[in-house]
Design an enzyme around this catalytic site. Sequence first.
Site, PDB file in Angstrom:
ATOM      1  N   ASN A 193       0.840  -1.189   0.000  1.00  0.00           N
ATOM      2  CA  ASN A 193       0.000   0.000   0.000  1.00  0.00           C
ATOM      3  C   ASN A 193       0.886   1.254   0.000  1.00  0.00           C
ATOM      4  O   ASN A 193       1.914   1.289   0.675  1.00  0.00           O
ATOM      5  CB  ASN A 193      -0.904   0.022   1.240  1.00  0.00           C
ATOM      6  N   GLY A 226      -4.217   3.184   1.181  1.00  0.00           N
ATOM      7  CA  GLY A 226      -4.517   2.581   2.485  1.00  0.00           C
ATOM      8  C   GLY A 226      -3.297   2.358   3.354  1.00  0.00           C
ATOM      9  O   GLY A 226      -3.346   1.579   4.310  1.00  0.00           O
ATOM     10  N   SER A 233      -0.978   2.885   6.325  1.00  0.00           N
ATOM     11  CA  SER A 233      -1.126   3.478   7.653  1.00  0.00           C
ATOM     12  C   SER A 233       0.193   3.539   8.415  1.00  0.00           C
ATOM     13  O   SER A 233       0.299   4.301   9.384  1.00  0.00           O
ATOM     14  CB  SER A 233      -2.162   2.704   8.476  1.00  0.00           C
ATOM     15  N   HIS A 238       6.386  -1.950   3.578  1.00  0.00           N
ATOM     16  CA  HIS A 238       6.101  -3.329   3.991  1.00  0.00           C
ATOM     17  C   HIS A 238       5.290  -4.024   2.920  1.00  0.00           C
ATOM     18  O   HIS A 238       4.446  -3.410   2.260  1.00  0.00           O
ATOM     19  CB  HIS A 238       5.360  -3.369   5.333  1.00  0.00           C
ATOM     20  N   HIS A 240       2.576  -6.961   2.475  1.00  0.00           N
ATOM     21  CA  HIS A 240       1.633  -7.836   3.161  1.00  0.00           C
ATOM     22  C   HIS A 240       1.620  -9.193   2.462  1.00  0.00           C
ATOM     23  O   HIS A 240       1.454  -9.264   1.236  1.00  0.00           O
ATOM     24  CB  HIS A 240       0.199  -7.278   3.075  1.00  0.00           C
TER      25      HIS A 240
END
Length: 114
Positions: free
Chosen positions: A87, A93, A95, A100, A102
Amino acid sequence: MADCVFCGIAEGRIPATTVRQDRDTVAFRDLNPQAPTHILVIPRRHIASVADTDRSDTGVLGAVLAVAVEVAAAEGLDQSGYRLVINHGADGGQSVGHLHVHLLGGRPMTWPPG
Ligand code: DGP
């Protein structure tokens, strides 16, 4: 970076359930899992976003992807399938401001993503 939670995890200052780590990367379970398997793979070096990388970062970008693939296989997801997500920014999205990947698996994913 002192105030970055993922730097804290990479440096061992903040606890996390780490599943794999090496010189350049750390993989740990997401605090708020969105699938039966939800693991984050980060570079140890603070990079705020994938948008802050360029061709000089292909080594670290390749490393986080390769580790995600290795962890997926170790988690038994290579036959059933899985999703890798990065992201960026508000609309993406993101945050946490530390790059990183996912790794999500253990259930069927839908498309398009929300
Ligand atoms: P994103 O929205 O793409 O920036 O994803 C950030 C993810 O990080 C989100 O799924 C929750 C996870 N997360 C946030 N804080 C922590 C933490 O302190 N520990 C762990 N293990 N995961 C965290």
